[in-house]
Design a protein around this motif. Sequence first.
Motif, PDB file in Angstrom:
ATOM      1  N   TRP A   1       0.857  -1.188   0.000  1.00  0.00           N
ATOM      2  CA  TRP A   1       0.000   0.000   0.000  1.00  0.00           C
ATOM      3  C   TRP A   1       0.894   1.239   0.000  1.00  0.00           C
ATOM      4  O   TRP A   1       1.900   1.281   0.704  1.00  0.00           O
ATOM      5  N   VAL A   2       0.510   2.245  -0.771  1.00  0.00           N
ATOM      6  CA  VAL A   2       1.269   3.496  -0.873  1.00  0.00           C
ATOM      7  C   VAL A   2       0.333   4.655  -0.555  1.00  0.00           C
ATOM      8  O   VAL A   2      -0.770   4.754  -1.105  1.00  0.00           O
ATOM      9  N   PHE A   3       0.788   5.556   0.332  1.00  0.00           N
ATOM     10  CA  PHE A   3      -0.006   6.709   0.747  1.00  0.00           C
ATOM     11  C   PHE A   3       0.767   7.997   0.495  1.00  0.00           C
ATOM     12  O   PHE A   3       1.981   8.058   0.699  1.00  0.00           O
ATOM     13  N   ASP A   4       0.032   9.011   0.068  1.00  0.00           N
ATOM     14  CA  ASP A   4       0.611  10.350  -0.086  1.00  0.00           C
ATOM     15  C   ASP A   4       0.552  11.055   1.269  1.00  0.00           C
ATOM     16  O   ASP A   4      -0.531  11.356   1.773  1.00  0.00           O
ATOM     17  N   ARG A   5       1.713  11.336   1.859  1.00  0.00           N
ATOM     18  CA  ARG A   5       1.777  11.991   3.163  1.00  0.00           C
ATOM     19  C   ARG A   5       2.338  13.404   3.058  1.00  0.00           C
ATOM     20  O   ARG A   5       2.762  13.998   4.057  1.00  0.00           O
ATOM     21  N   THR A   6       2.315  13.981   1.862  1.00  0.00           N
ATOM     22  CA  THR A   6       2.947  15.275   1.618  1.00  0.00           C
ATOM     23  C   THR A   6       2.389  16.360   2.529  1.00  0.00           C
ATOM     24  O   THR A   6       3.124  17.019   3.275  1.00  0.00           O
ATOM     25  N   GLN A   7       1.092  16.580   2.462  1.00  0.00           N
ATOM     26  CA  GLN A   7       0.493  17.673   3.221  1.00  0.00           C
ATOM     27  C   GLN A   7       0.581  17.428   4.719  1.00  0.00           C
ATOM     28  O   GLN A   7       0.893  18.341   5.493  1.00  0.00           O
ATOM     29  N   ALA A   8       0.320  16.196   5.131  1.00  0.00           N
ATOM     30  CA  ALA A   8       0.335  15.885   6.557  1.00  0.00           C
ATOM     31  C   ALA A   8       1.715  16.093   7.172  1.00  0.00           C
ATOM     32  O   ALA A   8       1.837  16.448   8.349  1.00  0.00           O
ATOM     33  N   SER A   9       2.760  15.865   6.385  1.00  0.00           N
ATOM     34  CA  SER A   9       4.126  15.944   6.915  1.00  0.00           C
ATOM     35  C   SER A   9       4.664  17.365   6.976  1.00  0.00           C
ATOM     36  O   SER A   9       5.697  17.607   7.599  1.00  0.00           O
ATOM     37  N   GLY A  10       3.985  18.298   6.290  1.00  0.00           N
ATOM     38  CA  GLY A  10       4.483  19.673   6.242  1.00  0.00           C
ATOM     39  C   GLY A  10       5.444  19.925   5.105  1.00  0.00           C
ATOM     40  O   GLY A  10       6.053  21.005   5.040  1.00  0.00           O
ATOM     41  N   LEU A  11       5.598  18.974   4.172  1.00  0.00           N
ATOM     42  CA  LEU A  11       6.484  19.164   3.028  1.00  0.00           C
ATOM     43  C   LEU A  11       5.945  20.275   2.138  1.00  0.00           C
ATOM     44  O   LEU A  11       4.770  20.276   1.768  1.00  0.00           O
ATOM     45  N   ARG A  12       6.792  21.202   1.766  1.00  0.00           N
ATOM     46  CA  ARG A  12       6.343  22.380   1.019  1.00  0.00           C
ATOM     47  C   ARG A  12       6.494  22.223  -0.485  1.00  0.00           C
ATOM     48  O   ARG A  12       5.818  22.898  -1.262  1.00  0.00           O
ATOM     49  N   SER A  13       7.388  21.352  -0.933  1.00  0.00           N
ATOM     50  CA  SER A  13       7.549  21.122  -2.367  1.00  0.00           C
ATOM     51  C   SER A  13       7.932  19.670  -2.591  1.00  0.00           C
ATOM     52  O   SER A  13       8.528  19.033  -1.725  1.00  0.00           O
ATOM     53  N   GLY A  14       7.586  19.156  -3.765  1.00  0.00           N
ATOM     54  CA  GLY A  14       7.820  17.752  -4.032  1.00  0.00           C
ATOM     55  C   GLY A  14       6.693  16.897  -3.476  1.00  0.00           C
ATOM     56  O   GLY A  14       5.582  17.395  -3.216  1.00  0.00           O
ATOM     57  N   GLN A  15       6.953  15.629  -3.284  1.00  0.00           N
ATOM     58  CA  GLN A  15       5.936  14.715  -2.758  1.00  0.00           C
ATOM     59  C   GLN A  15       6.578  13.662  -1.868  1.00  0.00           C
ATOM     60  O   GLN A  15       7.652  13.139  -2.155  1.00  0.00           O
TER      61      GLN A  15
END
Length: 473
Positions: free
Chosen positions: A338-352
């Motif tokens: 399973w693969v999840f997008d955690r970009t927004q939750a982690s606070g990452l500002r650019s990239g994914q």
Amino acid sequence: MSDGTRSERTHDDLPSGRTAVVIGGGLAGITAALALADAGVHVTLLEGRPRLGGLAFSFQRGDLTVDNGQHVYLRCCTAYRWFLDRIEGAALAPLQDRLDVPVLDLAKPEGRRLGRLRRDPLPVPLHLGRSLAAYPHLSLAERVRVGRAALALKGLDLADPSLDTQDFGSWLAAHGQSARAVEALWDLVGVATLNAVAGDASLGLAAMVFKTGLLSGPGAADIGWAHVPLGELHDRLARKALDSAGVRTEVRTRVTSVSTNKNGTWGVQVPGETLTADAVVLAVAQREAYDLLPAGALDAPQNLLEIGTAPILNVHVVYDRTVLTKPFFAALGSPVQWVFDRTQASGLRSGQYLALSQSAAQDEIDTPVADLRERYLPELERLLPGARGAGVRDFFVTRERTATFAPTPGVGRLRPGARTKASGLYLAGAWTATGWPATMESAVRSGVSAADAALCTLGRPRPRHLFEFEEAA
């Protein structure tokens, strides 16, 4: 206290009334502490780590806030949903409007193929009928046999103890399920929820998962997950709720022993202090509970040591650009699960930032990071065309070697209930006899059971709101 500093206040300083000590600050312990405090009990919660949340927590890695692993829940997880409401965090971990799981298959000769598992607004079992009929990862004959097996599964009596002695894989084979059907459907769901492949899982626990999650109601399997770091829910908001309820919370505080006093109360020893309480809840892992249990508290304490554990490996990849446009997907024909997008939750500002959740990871839990990188980055490129040529800013892993109890056949007879033979001493934890596998739901239910048993002994009324989730089940 929420800052981890030691307090000189003991229960003797509190107003007169019943007192309890809860040992362990995971979901089970937090739940038990809240429930007891809501009933008017003076509660102290002790946690050895510097944070609350148990095995569902967050940490910092540079500018990223990282969850140790991806945790999800389902609409049928009524106790965990109650917990989210109780800590005022439900809006931060929303549910899907309707079950929808993209499933990418790399095993077909024609190459990458997308299928979906989603429900329609129809009664059970018709709610999944159209999705199953169109599921491209199984042949027509396999889909028909899956439907028959699902009906047979629905007819099983979860109260039958013989189910616990059988393995799910053998039951599936006896009901006409091919190896492909097990991989593409039964294990797709079962490995993520049970942390074991079908052949290693108790039929009783597997039947519970599928009957409750897929066959109890049209929306039972709708998926929810935290859109913020888990620490925001299970540490910050949980501490706020505990403080508001009047619970004294001590982190970085390791309990060394638990013993009875001559007057019938309990003594809980921590470095430099002994707390006295009318009730104690052990909300720790089974091995730690075994070490703390006084003699005679359980008829067969060695059973706790016979409850095995199962690992989960989480692979974390930060790309320099967006490579996945969906919030998550599952994979077939690949080591990726399973693969999840955690970009927004982690606070990452650019990239994914993608998190790969790899359950039943016995074969990889100790594999070096470099080897995992060589294994999983090419697999992500096979699954996600957008990852081809994308720059990898960071690659790291988190390992939970004892993430869950192992749901093996026979484990049911080993799991103790909330009550012990020692009056005033109770057990909580996802590994206790909740009827559920080792999930956040099981942990919360165990905390409720322990609190309910303690309140009965203490002569305190049950807070009605605590049991609202049972009515919603």
